[in-house]
Design an enzyme around this catalytic site. Structure first.
Site, PDB file in Angstrom:
ATOM      1  N   GLY A  99       0.799  -1.209   0.000  1.00 55.31           N
ATOM      2  CA  GLY A  99       0.000   0.000   0.000  1.00 55.31           C
ATOM      3  C   GLY A  99       0.835   1.263   0.000  1.00 55.31           C
ATOM      4  O   GLY A  99       0.395   2.305  -0.454  1.00 55.31           O
ATOM      5  N   ASP A 136       3.626  -4.933  13.854  1.00 57.28           N
ATOM      6  CA  ASP A 136       2.957  -5.627  12.751  1.00 57.28           C
ATOM      7  C   ASP A 136       3.537  -7.024  12.546  1.00 57.28           C
ATOM      8  O   ASP A 136       3.723  -7.469  11.421  1.00 57.28           O
ATOM      9  CB  ASP A 136       3.076  -4.818  11.468  1.00 57.28           C
ATOM     10  CG  ASP A 136       2.040  -5.244  10.419  1.00 57.28           C
ATOM     11  OD1 ASP A 136       2.329  -5.078   9.221  1.00 57.28           O
ATOM     12  OD2 ASP A 136       0.973  -5.750  10.799  1.00 57.28           O
TER      13      ASP A 136
END
Length: 685
Positions: free
Chosen positions: A39, A151
């Site tokens: 992204g 993450d």
């Protein structure tokens, strides 16, 4: 990142060639090829002057255009460069002031844990404990620098031949610092986030411990311990329900359970985990007999004190309004843009969050126009796609004598029927998802039992034509009736018995759909759309417009049943009740071959040829529209979003050959011919 996932238990980390518009150098690094796209931007394989290979992450210019992003990028890159240790892929260089900014990490060849488990299945307990020791060492190194990864997930663990490596430190940040998320967004992947991260609280290393426990559970079972059929249900389980650990062996279950305690203070730190995990013996390369992750004899495990991972009585006190959970959706392994997520539960309310890739700041920054995954292995381009009613299975058929069933959650093939049927033109699921019906090249209609993955008896009342014609298919909302249109007829069948109920001369029908109430069937025939009453006579209502010059290839019915449409020369729409022509949606494509309403929305998706028969194939600008899908807003009559496929360059002009929405409308699957044999998936907000 666009993922290449191959069936049959294989994975690939091959580097793609650079494309004409790609840079050849970034900073001091010469670029050798493409590793993927996320992204935040494109990732390239680079080489330093001394020959050292690095992964260079080049930030999208639109993201780098804000001072907030550059400040964040500079701070996190500097912090991440502090991290050392054998089990991390070190950040070696970065330039936040460049145009665009970039970051380089050590390149680690090998599959991710997600790819490996998806391809080869879960690992045994010994292998998982060995993997856990390596990941724990990497996290301990991160935490000793005062950082939190934020993450950790199976897609951010590379399984190298000499042990695991934790990657993607772009979102590591100082412990206790502001989470650097904007209102309404969270960094991380929902199935591996800690409860405090879901709530948007300040994070500590304990958040990584929670993700560590979830990653180990995934390695052992192939699924997150908070797995569910909808994203809101997953979020609810993370914050309010105990993890699913029944499939884990006792030592591993105790370790994972302690790591998944809802209260961060009750979780062990990584040094404590390492004190209880001791691994000896030589490593074994992934895929070698007897192990994966270097599983070998000599693993010693010292159990942690058992701590309950259940939520406190009454559940967490979270802000936000309740919204109804969405149906199951097919999601990429990479983080996806999912807007307006809420949880409907008796004791918990979760605010709407946007889950996204590294450094993304808001929904507007997420690029929905690029595919999030590709399903590979088809010998030729699929010509038809169909989602099961629960969204968990995607069926694909084509001209190579194969029918495929894909698991949309794991992105793995469920099964494929080779050599039978000969060529599937259209597919439709029954509403209960148990039966799949296909229209085949030999003029037959065939059925398969999805649960047993075996053929069922054909439709006994069906009359195949002497010259086989592909039939369009649709199943009524109640699952009782199958409609087949083609060869000049519309035929209705009792789906359970296969008995034909009705045969109608219908001109030249090229598409068929039931209205949402199941009382009527619409077909496209030349420049008209015809609406037939299921229990009525053989005189249809006709919808047409004098300006239509070419035939309709597909028929459209809005989710509320109030609008009827035809697609081919653009999209023409009529009011079902009055018959009044309400809109003409101009298409950038020469002709639409596929079109459909997005479930639950008024938006229409469609695509087809970029070039006509008299156009020069060298007209690359016009030909490129064949690799796009347009999404129109009928209220404005304009294209609201254009999706672009990830296709290899070819001398031929691409064509959208198949299109299907998941039942909740959040995932769009499409296939393009002639040069691409993959199924590409987009995730829509």
């Amino acid at each position: 990142m666009t993922e290449s996932i191959r069936p049959g238990g294989t994975w690939s980390s091959a580097v793609e060639p650079l494309r004409p518009g790609d840079p050849r150098t970034v900073g001091p690094y010469r670029l050798e090829g493409r590793l993927g796209a996320g992204g935040m931007g494109q990732v390239f394989l680079g080489t330093s002057a001394s020959g050292r290979q690095v992964a260079v992450k080049l930030i999208r210019p639109e993201l780098a255009g804000t001072a907030h992003f550059r400040e964040r990028f500079a701070r996190e890159a500097a912090a991440a460069r502090q991290v050392g240790g054998f089990h991390t892929a070190q950040v070696v260089d970065a330039d936040p002031a460049a145009e665009p900014p970039w970051l380089a990490t050590a390149f680690v060849p090998g599959p991710t844990l997600q790819q490996l488990v998806d391809a080869d299945g879960p690992r045994d307990t010994v292998a998982v404990l060995r993997l856990g020791a390596g990941i724990a060492e990497g996290l301990a190194a991160i935490h000793r620098c005062g950082l939190v990864h934020r993450d950790l997930k199976p897609g951010n663990v590379i399984v190298a031949e000499d042990g695991p490596r934790i990657i993607d430190f772009g979102i590591a940040h100082e412990s206790g610092a502001d989470a650097m998320t904007r209102t309404g967004s969270v960094i991380g992947t929902y199935a591996y986030m800690s409860p405090e991260q879901v709530r948007g609280d300040a994070l500590s290393p304990a958040s990584d411990v929670f993700a560590f426990g979830s990653v180990l559970a995934f390695a052992a079972t192939g699924r997150s311990p908070f797995d569910a059929t909808t994203v809101p249900a997953i979020v609810h389980r993370v914050v309010a329900e105990p993890p699913q650990l029944d499939a884990l062996a006792t030592p591993l279950r105790e370790l994972v359970g302690a790591c998944l305690a809802k209260d961060p203070a009750r979780r062990p730190d990584m040094d404590e985990v390492l004190a209880r995990l001791s691994v000896t013996g030589p490593g074994v390369a992934p895929g070698a007999p007897g192990g994966a992750f270097g599983a070998a004899p000599g693993v010693a495990f010292h159990a942690l004190p058992t701590q309950s991972a259940a939520a406190p009585p009454g559940g967490p006190d979270l802000p936000g309004a309740l919204t109804a959970p969405a149906p199951a959706t097919a999601l990429s392994r990479r983080t996806l843009l999912l807007g307006g997520i809420g949880v409907a539960a008796a004791a918990v309310a979760v605010p709407a969050y946007v889950f996204r890739d590294s450094w993304l700041g808001s929904a507007s920054e997420q690029d929905q126009t690029r595919p999030v995954a590709r399903l590979e292995g088809h010998p030729q381009s699929p010509v038809c796609l169909a989602f099961s009613p629960d969204g968990r299975t995607l069926a694909a058929g084509g001209s190579a004598g194969e029918l495929w069933l894909w698991d949309t959650v794991t992105r793995r093939t469920i099964t494929k029927f080779e050599g039978e049927p000969p060529h599937v033109y259209r597919l439709a699921f029954s509403p209960d998802g148990r039966t799949l019906v296909g229209s085949c090249q030999d003029g037959t209609l065939r059925r398969w039992d999805v649960r047993t993955r075996t053929p069922l008896p054909g439709l006994s009342g069906f009359e195949a034509l002497s010259i086989p014609i592909p039939y369009s298919l649709a199943v009524s909302p109640d699952g009782a009736v199958l409609a087949a249109a083609g060869g000049g007829t519309l035929q209705l069948f009792d789906l359970a018995s296969g008995r034909r109920l009705k045969k109608i001369e219908a001109g030249e029908p090229s598409g068929v759909l039931f209205t949402p109430d199941g009382k009527a069937v619409a077909t496209a025939s030349r420049q008209r759309v015809l609406l037939w009453e299921v229990d009525g006579g053989e005189q249809p209502r006709t919808f047409t417009d004098d300006s239509v010059e070419f035939r309709f290839n597909r028929v459209l019915i809005s989710p509320d049943g109030k609008t009827i449409g035809g697609a081919g020369p653009g999209v023409h729409l009529w009011d079902r009740a009055t018959g009044r022509h309400t809109a003409t949606l101009t298409s950038p494509h020469r002709r639409l071959e596929e079109a459909a309403y997005r479930p639950g929305h008024s938006m229409i998706a469609g695509g087809g040829f970029g070039l006509g028969p008299d156009d020069d194939v060298k007209d690359k600008t016009r030909a490129a529209t064949g690799s796009t899908i347009s999404l129109w807003d009928p209220k404005t009559g304009r294209v609201a979003l254009t999706l672009t496929a990830d296709l290899e360059e070819s001398a031929g002009a691409p064509l959208l050959s198949a299109l299907a929405f998941s039942p909740d409308g959040k995932t769009l699957a499409a296939a393009f011919s002639p040069s691409d044999s993959t199924i590409q998936l987009w995730q829509l907000a």
